[in-house]
Design a protein around this motif. Structure first.
Motif, short mmCIF file in Angstrom:
data_model
loop_
_atom_site.label_atom_id
_atom_site.label_comp_id
_atom_site.label_asym_id
_atom_site.label_seq_id
_atom_site.Cartn_x
_atom_site.Cartn_y
_atom_site.Cartn_z
N MET A 1 -6.48 -24.08 -22.63
CA MET A 1 -7.02 -25.36 -22.14
C MET A 1 -6.35 -25.71 -20.83
O MET A 1 -5.12 -25.66 -20.72
CB MET A 1 -6.78 -26.46 -23.18
N PRO A 2 -7.10 -26.06 -19.79
CA PRO A 2 -6.50 -26.39 -18.50
C PRO A 2 -5.62 -27.64 -18.60
O PRO A 2 -5.88 -28.54 -19.40
CB PRO A 2 -7.71 -26.63 -17.59
N PRO A 3 -4.57 -27.72 -17.79
CA PRO A 3 -3.71 -28.91 -17.81
C PRO A 3 -4.42 -30.12 -17.21
O PRO A 3 -5.43 -30.00 -16.52
CB PRO A 3 -2.51 -28.48 -16.97
N ASP A 4 -3.85 -31.29 -17.48
CA ASP A 4 -4.41 -32.54 -16.97
C ASP A 4 -4.09 -32.67 -15.49
O ASP A 4 -2.95 -32.50 -15.06
CB ASP A 4 -3.82 -33.72 -17.75
N SER A 5 -5.09 -32.97 -14.68
CA SER A 5 -4.90 -33.05 -13.23
C SER A 5 -4.04 -34.24 -12.82
O SER A 5 -3.47 -34.24 -11.73
CB SER A 5 -6.25 -33.13 -12.52
N SER A 6 -3.93 -35.26 -13.68
CA SER A 6 -3.15 -36.45 -13.32
C SER A 6 -1.66 -36.16 -13.23
O SER A 6 -0.91 -36.93 -12.63
CB SER A 6 -3.40 -37.57 -14.33
N SER A 7 -1.21 -35.05 -13.81
CA SER A 7 0.21 -34.71 -13.77
C SER A 7 0.57 -33.84 -12.56
O SER A 7 1.75 -33.50 -12.40
CB SER A 7 0.61 -33.97 -15.05
N PHE A 8 -0.40 -33.50 -11.71
CA PHE A 8 -0.15 -32.62 -10.58
C PHE A 8 0.20 -33.43 -9.34
O PHE A 8 -0.24 -34.57 -9.16
CB PHE A 8 -1.36 -31.73 -10.30
N MET A 9 0.98 -32.80 -8.47
CA MET A 9 1.34 -33.35 -7.17
C MET A 9 0.99 -32.34 -6.09
O MET A 9 1.01 -31.13 -6.33
CB MET A 9 2.83 -33.69 -7.13
N ALA A 10 0.67 -32.84 -4.90
CA ALA A 10 0.26 -32.00 -3.79
C ALA A 10 1.39 -31.88 -2.78
O ALA A 10 2.12 -32.85 -2.52
CB ALA A 10 -0.99 -32.57 -3.12
N LEU A 11 1.53 -30.69 -2.22
CA LEU A 11 2.53 -30.41 -1.19
C LEU A 11 1.84 -29.71 -0.04
O LEU A 11 1.09 -28.75 -0.24
CB LEU A 11 3.66 -29.54 -1.76
N ASN A 12 2.06 -30.21 1.18
CA ASN A 12 1.47 -29.65 2.40
C ASN A 12 -0.05 -29.72 2.40
O ASN A 12 -0.73 -28.85 2.94
CB ASN A 12 1.92 -28.19 2.60
N CYS A 13 -0.58 -30.76 1.79
CA CYS A 13 -2.02 -31.00 1.79
C CYS A 13 -2.33 -32.21 2.66
O CYS A 13 -1.47 -33.06 2.89
CB CYS A 13 -2.53 -31.24 0.36
N PRO A 14 -3.56 -32.30 3.19
CA PRO A 14 -3.92 -33.48 4.00
C PRO A 14 -3.73 -34.77 3.22
O PRO A 14 -3.83 -34.81 1.99
CB PRO A 14 -5.40 -33.23 4.34
#
Length: 279
Positions: A1-14
């Motif tokens: 099962m894919p992880p929840d996107s709310s727990s992700f953080m972005a690095l070097n993204c616009p």
């Protein structure tokens, strides 16, 4: 099962980039001249877009399928795991005051020294014209002679360890590659030629070691490398896992395009990720 996107953080993204709503199928764009690399002794090149998450439970394994229209040298994308803060997100060490430190004398204490206590010898005598200056000089000399505590020690923040594995386009063909970065630098490992523009990769924890895998269409899972003692001395809450995409090449515009005044927009690499699983 894919992880929840709310727990992700972005690095070097616009700044206006939006995290994918569904982590089972999404894309990540990498502009030219972006990379995730480390040069000795600890010079990090961290310009590649990364989506990562912190885990609530001890890390077990992660896998994902990567695909893209690979065309430039060193185009790549795949999984990445950090044992500590990702490059560019290193926390600043806060100095801790020592217990035996003494407070420095203030300007007020130096400008207003303590009044000397009269004794039987100088009782009833008027102080001379230079008595005040002599007392101030004596107080200043005593303040200088008093030993001062050394500044608090600030331990240097150690460089975080990280490992990436994915599909990389080099020498006109796709390869399964992996990079291991430690405090001493980084090394690069490459497997056989992959005869398709997509590949499923996996990282797995075995004791204190990290095993790196890629899936062969005929033989199944193949072990690319083993990173011994990767998790030694690393707290479970300090582990970060995610995906990355990078296009280190940047050839710019040609001489003809510059002479003709053509404006060529940078060609981003768009990497597709499917079936992301993190345990």
């Amino acid at each position: 099962m894919p992880p929840d996107s709310s727990s992700f953080m972005a690095l070097n993204c616009p700044h206006d980039a939006v995290l994918p709503e569904y982590m089972g199928l999404f894309s990540l764009a990498a502009p030219p001249n972006t990379d995730l690399w480390r040069k000795p002794p600890s010079g990090d090149i961290s310009t590649a877009p990364v989506l990562y998450t912190a885990l609530r439970n001890p890390f077990i394994a992660a896998e994902v399928t990567v695909a893209a229209d690979w065309e430039l040298e060193w185009d790549q994308g795949g999984l990445v795991i950090f044992a500590g803060a990702p490059p560019g997100r290193v926390a600043t060490a806060v100095p801790r005051p020592s217990a035996d430190s003494t407070a420095p004398l203030t300007t007020q204490a130096l400008s207003h020294p303590a009044t000397p206590v009269p004794t039987s010898q100088n009782a009833g005598q008027r102080p001379g014209p230079g008595a005040g200056a002599a007392a101030a000089a004596a107080a200043a000399a005593a303040a200088v002679a008093q030993p001062q505590a050394p500044p608090p020690y600030m331990p240097p923040t150690p460089a975080s360890k990280w490992v990436k594995v994915g599909l990389e386009f080099c020498n006109g063909a796709c390869h399964a590659t992996s990079v291991v970065a430690t405090s001493d630098g980084a090394d690069w490992a490459r497997a056989d030629v992959v005869r398709r523009p997509e590949l499923r990769v996996k990282i797995e924890r075995i004791g204190c070691a990290l095993w790196v895998w890629y899936e062969d269409e005929v033989a199944g899972w193949k072990k690319l490398r083993e990173v011994t003692w990767f998790f030694w001395g690393v707290e479970d809450k300090a582990v970060r896992v995610g995906v990355y995409a990078s296009r280190p090449a940047n050839f710019g515009t040609s001489m003809y395009e510059r002479r003709q005044g053509f404006s060529v927009s940078p060609r981003n690499l768009c990497v597709d990720f499917e079936g992301l699983e993190i345990f």
